[in-house]
Design an enzyme around this catalytic site. Structure first.
Site, short mmCIF file in Angstrom:
data_model
loop_
_atom_site.label_atom_id
_atom_site.label_comp_id
_atom_site.label_asym_id
_atom_site.label_seq_id
_atom_site.Cartn_x
_atom_site.Cartn_y
_atom_site.Cartn_z
CD GLU A 104 -73.11 -3.11 55.91
OE1 GLU A 104 -73.28 -1.95 56.34
OE2 GLU A 104 -73.74 -3.57 54.96
CB ALA A 127 -107.32 11.86 65.53
NE ARG A 176 -95.44 22.26 69.26
CZ ARG A 176 -96.27 21.89 68.29
NH1 ARG A 176 -95.80 21.53 67.13
NH2 ARG A 176 -97.57 21.88 68.50
N GLY A 189 -107.07 17.44 55.99
CA GLY A 189 -108.31 16.93 56.56
C GLY A 189 -109.06 16.02 55.62
CB VAL A 225 -106.05 16.33 51.98
CG1 VAL A 225 -104.71 15.75 51.60
CG2 VAL A 225 -106.09 17.81 51.67
C1 AOF Z 1 -75.22 -0.74 53.53
N1 AOF Z 1 -75.27 -0.54 54.87
O1 AOF Z 1 -76.03 0.52 56.66
C2 AOF Z 1 -76.99 1.07 54.60
C3 AOF Z 1 -76.98 0.79 53.21
O2 AOF Z 1 -75.75 7.46 50.28
P1 AOF Z 1 -75.11 6.34 51.00
O3 AOF Z 1 -73.69 6.14 50.68
O4 AOF Z 1 -75.38 6.37 52.48
O5 AOF Z 1 -75.82 5.01 50.43
C4 AOF Z 1 -77.19 4.84 50.60
C5 AOF Z 1 -77.61 3.53 49.97
O6 AOF Z 1 -76.86 2.45 50.53
C6 AOF Z 1 -79.07 3.21 50.25
O7 AOF Z 1 -79.92 3.67 49.23
C7 AOF Z 1 -79.06 1.69 50.30
O8 AOF Z 1 -79.07 1.15 49.00
C8 AOF Z 1 -77.72 1.41 50.94
N2 AOF Z 1 -77.84 1.43 52.41
N3 AOF Z 1 -76.12 -0.14 52.72
O9 AOF Z 1 -74.35 -1.47 53.06
C9 AOF Z 1 -76.09 0.34 55.44
N4 AOF Z 1 -77.81 1.99 55.15
ZN ZN Z 2 -72.67 0.24 52.83
#
Ligand code: AOF
Ligand code: ZN
Length: 342
Positions: free
Chosen positions: A51, A157, A209, A285, A288
């Site tokens: 946002e 695979a 890589r 493998g 696991v």
């Molecule tokens: C949003 N917009 O683009 C994302 C959100 O550690 P922070 O501050 O980056 O917050 C991470 C948390 O915020 C994540 O666990 C999720 O709940 C939210 N992500 N929220 O408004 C975003 N990536």
């Molecule tokens: Zn946010």
């Protein structure tokens, strides 16, 4: 038109793939009378949210249109102070009048509170637009945050006749383009696990890589200290967890974790979650993979099948019952299938 703009948000969100986990991939667009005036996505972990990038992208001459616009966002804007201030306050501050969301944020620090706050402030909020597409895109985030455990992807695979490789011998199954794809998967997931036998046979680097980007946390088991000191997994080049006794040499990025045999998978997963790792790629493998399949501690299976037969060797695991196929495509001579647990 809601779906058209939300689809654009999903495309933008995807640009964060491999950069944001364990955070979700999020995209946002601002629309004024059927014209996109701003776009943004969450570009890297710890960086500004979608946002914020969206509002910042609006041109000076369009800024006065922001309060009259609709903000589309794949995830409910955040309510909390995390590494960045709450997006919900940005929306209130910019006086945006309409917000359309795909998914509510299951993070307990958000969980509908932003939707409520916006509605109380008189903003028209609509949720659930392309909700299933958005939930699928962020399936690892949704799983890990609601179960407090990482999302487990099993990958193997196999030859056309169903073998993982010749017994005790490094065997090339997939082609060069598929290897690049696997390195992309590695960069998109937070951790990678290979069992002792695979490490001893293949001496893998377990990095990304061939794709670039972030390397996952490498994990293996070495309870009997069998892995030779000069092997790649002990090169201390990237964060690594070795379940087993410590070595006499000093390591910077390699952690030795005392454990019993067999290593309790649940404990491993809990430790990952506590260390902010939301996903793990289990590359084998056979033993696991079988342990994960038997325990039921998995969420997704990715199978690479080559067109060549081996005629014998280590058998590939049986596919469990009740899977949904998510994707099927061809990379060079290899067929890729991705399944989700129902
Ligand atoms: C949003 N917009 O683009 C994302 C959100 O550690 P922070 O501050 O980056 O917050 C991470 C948390 O915020 C994540 O666990 C999720 O709940 C939210 N992500 N929220 O408004 C975003 N990536
Ligand atoms: Zn946010």
């Amino acid at each position: 038109m809601h779906e058209v703009y939300m689809r654009r948000c999903l495309d933008l969100a995807l640009l964060g793939a491999g950069q944001v986990s364990p955070n979700p991939m999020v995209g946002a667009v601002l629309v004024y009378e059927d014209r996109i005036i701003g776009e943004g996505w969450h570009q890297r972990w710890g960086g500004p949210h979608a946002e914020v990038n969206c509002v910042r992208s609006v041109k000076q001459e369009d800024r006065h249109l922001i309060p009259l616009s609709t903000l589309y966002c794949t995830l409910e804007p955040c309510f909390h102070f995390g590494k960045t201030p709450p997006c919900v306050d940005l929306i209130l501050g910019e006086k945006i009048s309409r917000v359309v969301i795909a998914n509510e944020d299951p993070n307990p620090k958000v969980a509908g509170q932003s939707v409520q706050k916006m509605r109380e402030a008189g903003i028209v909020v609509e949720t659930g637009v392309l909700a299933s597409e958005a939930a699928l895109l962020n399936r690892t985030f949704f799983h890990s945050i609601s179960h407090k455990q990482p999302y487990v992807v099993l990958k193997w695979a196999q030859s056309a006749d169903g073998f993982l490789g010749r017994t005790g011998e490094r065997t090339a199954i997939s082609g060069p383009w598929t290897q690049r794809l696997v390195h992309r998967w590695r960069s998109e997931l937070d951790a990678i696990l290979a069992g002792t036998q695979t490490v001893l046979t293949d001496n893998p680097k377990l990095d990304a890589r061939l794709h670039g980007g972030r390397n996952p946390l490498r994990i293996t088991f070495d309870i009997e200290k069998k892995i030779p000191a000069e092997y790649n997994i002990l090169d201390d080049s990237t964060p690594t967890w070795i379940f087993g006794p410590t070595r006499d040499v000093a390591f910077r990025q390699t952690e030795f974790i005392p454990c019993d045999r067999p290593v309790a998978l649940e404990k491993l997963l809990n430790r990952l979650y506590e260390n902010n790792r939301a996903t793990i790629l289990v590359e084998g493998g056979a033993q696991v993979l079988a342990a994960f399949l038997e325990s039921g501690l998995w969420n997704e299976i990715r199978i690479i099948e080559s067109s060549a037969s081996l005629g014998g060797g280590v058998q590939a695991p049986q596919l469990p019952e009740g899977l949904t196929i998510l994707e099927k495509y061809q990379v060079g001579a290899d067929s890729i299938r991705i399944f989700l647990k129902k």
